[in-house]
Design an enzyme around this catalytic site. Structure first.
Site, mmCIF file in Angstrom:
data_model
loop_
_atom_site.group_PDB
_atom_site.id
_atom_site.type_symbol
_atom_site.label_atom_id
_atom_site.label_comp_id
_atom_site.label_asym_id
_atom_site.label_seq_id
_atom_site.Cartn_x
_atom_site.Cartn_y
_atom_site.Cartn_z
ATOM 1 N N ASP A 1 -4.972 -26.985 -11.884
ATOM 2 C CA ASP A 1 -3.722 -26.741 -11.149
ATOM 3 C C ASP A 1 -2.649 -26.168 -12.068
ATOM 4 O OD1 ASP A 1 -4.779 -27.703 -8.775
ATOM 5 O OD2 ASP A 1 -4.247 -29.779 -9.266
ATOM 6 N N ASP B 1 2.266 -24.496 -8.210
ATOM 7 C CA ASP B 1 0.994 -24.399 -7.488
ATOM 8 C C ASP B 1 0.918 -25.554 -6.494
ATOM 9 O OD1 ASP B 1 -1.766 -23.494 -7.003
ATOM 10 O OD2 ASP B 1 -2.318 -25.396 -7.939
ATOM 11 N N GLU C 1 3.514 -19.407 -4.384
ATOM 12 C CA GLU C 1 2.586 -18.511 -3.700
ATOM 13 C C GLU C 1 3.100 -18.136 -2.317
ATOM 14 O OE1 GLU C 1 -0.917 -21.091 -2.090
ATOM 15 O OE2 GLU C 1 0.068 -22.190 -3.685
#
Ligand SMILES: [Zn+2]
Length: 429
Positions: A395, A213, A299
């Site tokens: 997170d 992340d 991501e």
């Protein structure tokens, strides 16, 4: 499995005085062509938008408004030829190099297509004191023994050799920024990489897979709880302070003065230093990750969405630029893109997997009960499920969700492959 492996080698270039003037001319003409063609495109598009507005006003059929020319390679070559045919631009023929100009048009075309695919911002004008580069597609001769490279229209230029290149030379880019010359040699060679057997890999490596992340406070947090803060190192903070001071001084300097020019150069040198430090950190971190994890999930980056609101549209530029918090994220994400690229090619070379998934809801989903709500993350640092009370570091929770989404997609891929393989054999029976 053999694949075509592309690699770039970058060296400091050491042109002499005459060669520097020559290269500056080549850069200048390429920059001029880029800016002129971009201006033309902007005007065309602006006119189109205005025509649509007035058609709407008069209640006319909007679909009848002639569309601007399509964005493709040929139309940019056409623009260049038109530009070069104009008498006032005859210097493009004498000072420029047609292949370099054509390459520049390809870059502009790529910039536009990246923009329309949502992978980049709207193409910007180039400035003399910004990043300037030219690319030679052919006519290069590398003399590694004598540490020099032959560039068209320039001659043999010395470079600071740090290592030998491997593979065939595809093209050569010469760039000039922060007062330094660089040469980047693109090569290609065939290499063998281990074949990926997705099913076996999922069985053996899923437990050791890693979700990442990205964040503004921590550079990145891993699904196993570790995190990396190194991008907030003292050195970078010091550089940021120096840049801020220089930016403030810039306001008091007269436009076009030598002092101002020197200051601008100093600022871009500081930015370059920052970029180099960041590059090194990205390299080390990505190697560490790829050496110990066969499956890595992060991501997807959606640059278009993040910058569109801030930069505004062509007719309505720059509204609320500072107010949009998304811009902050988009500036950060430029660095993330570089980091992800490193992860991608390092995993590929090892026969490993790097996967990017849609980050929607990854920071607000509860892994225990599946409850999705933005109230689950009331503060930046803590995740607390409003349904089942599960708490975690926010997170770390997001990294875990990213990893789960990635593994789910890989499992789906294995299943769909299996059903594809089954169908013909069933038909045979
Ligand atoms: Zn829950």
């Amino acid at each position: 499995m053999n694949i075509n492996w592309k690699q770039a080698y970058r060296y400091r270039l050491r042109p002499n005085g005459a060669q520097q003037r020559r290269l500056l001319q080549l850069c200048g003409s390429a920059r001029y062509a880029w800016n002129q063609v971009l201006t033309g495109r902007n005007e065309e598009y602006k006119e189109y938008l205005e025509d649509i507005e007035s058609a709407k006003c008069w209640g006319e059929d909007v679909s009848l408004v002639p569309k601007p020319r399509p964005i493709n390679r040929f139309s940019f070559t056409y623009d260049l030829n038109k530009l070069m045919a104009e008498e006032e631009n005859s210097f493009l023929k004498t000072q420029g190099h047609s292949q370099v100009l054509q390459q520049k048009m390809q870059d502009l075309y790529s910039a536009f297509s990246r923009f329309f695919k949502g992978k980049g911002g709207y193409p910007q004008f180039k400035t003399k004191n910004g990043y300037n580069s030219i690319r030679f597609p052919q006519g290069i001769n590398l003399d590694e023994k004598n540490k020099r490279i032959f560039l068209p229209k320039t001659g043999f230029v010395r470079y600071r050799k740090s290592r030998d290149i491997e593979g065939d030379i595809k093209n050569v880019t010469v760039s000039f920024f922060s007062g330094e010359w660089y040469v980047s040699i693109q090569t290609q060679k065939e290499i063998e990489v281990p074949e990926i057997d997705l099913k076996t890999m999922l069985e053996t490596e899923a437990d050791n897979a890693l979700g990442i992340d990205m964040g503004a406070v921590r550079f990145c947090t891993f699904s196993d709880g570790r995190y990396e803060e190194s991008l907030k190192s003292n050195e970078l903070t010091r550089l940021d302070e120096k840049i801020a001071i220089a930016q403030r001084q810039l306001k008091n300097k007269k436009k076009g003065s030598n002092r101002r020019l020197r200051l601008i150069k100093r600022i871009s040198r500081l930015h370059q230093k920052k970029a180099n430090i960041r590059y090194d950190i990205h390299q080390k971190l990505s190697t560490q990750i790829c050496n110990s994890h066969a499956i890595v999930v992060a991501e997807e980056l959606k640059i278009k969405n993040m910058t569109k609101s801030a930069k505004g549209s062509l007719l309505n530029p720059g509204k609320n630029v500072k107010a949009k918090s998304g811009l902050n994220r988009s500036i950060l994400s430029e660095g993330w893109g570089q980091f992800f690229k490193m992860l991608e090619y390092k995993q590929k070379k090892r026969g490993h997997i790097f996967l990017q998934i849609n980050p929607k809801n990854t920071s607000r989903t509860c892994p225990k009960c599946g409850h999705v709500s933005k109230d689950n993350r009331r503060t930046q640092a803590h995740f607390c499920c409003t349904n089942c009370g599960y708490t975690a570091n926010a997170d770390e929770n997001a990294a875990g969700n990213i990893l789960r989404a990635g593994l789910a997609r890989l499992a789906q891929e294995v299943n769909s492959k299996r059903s594809q393989h089954c169908e013909p054999s069933e038909a045979e029976q």
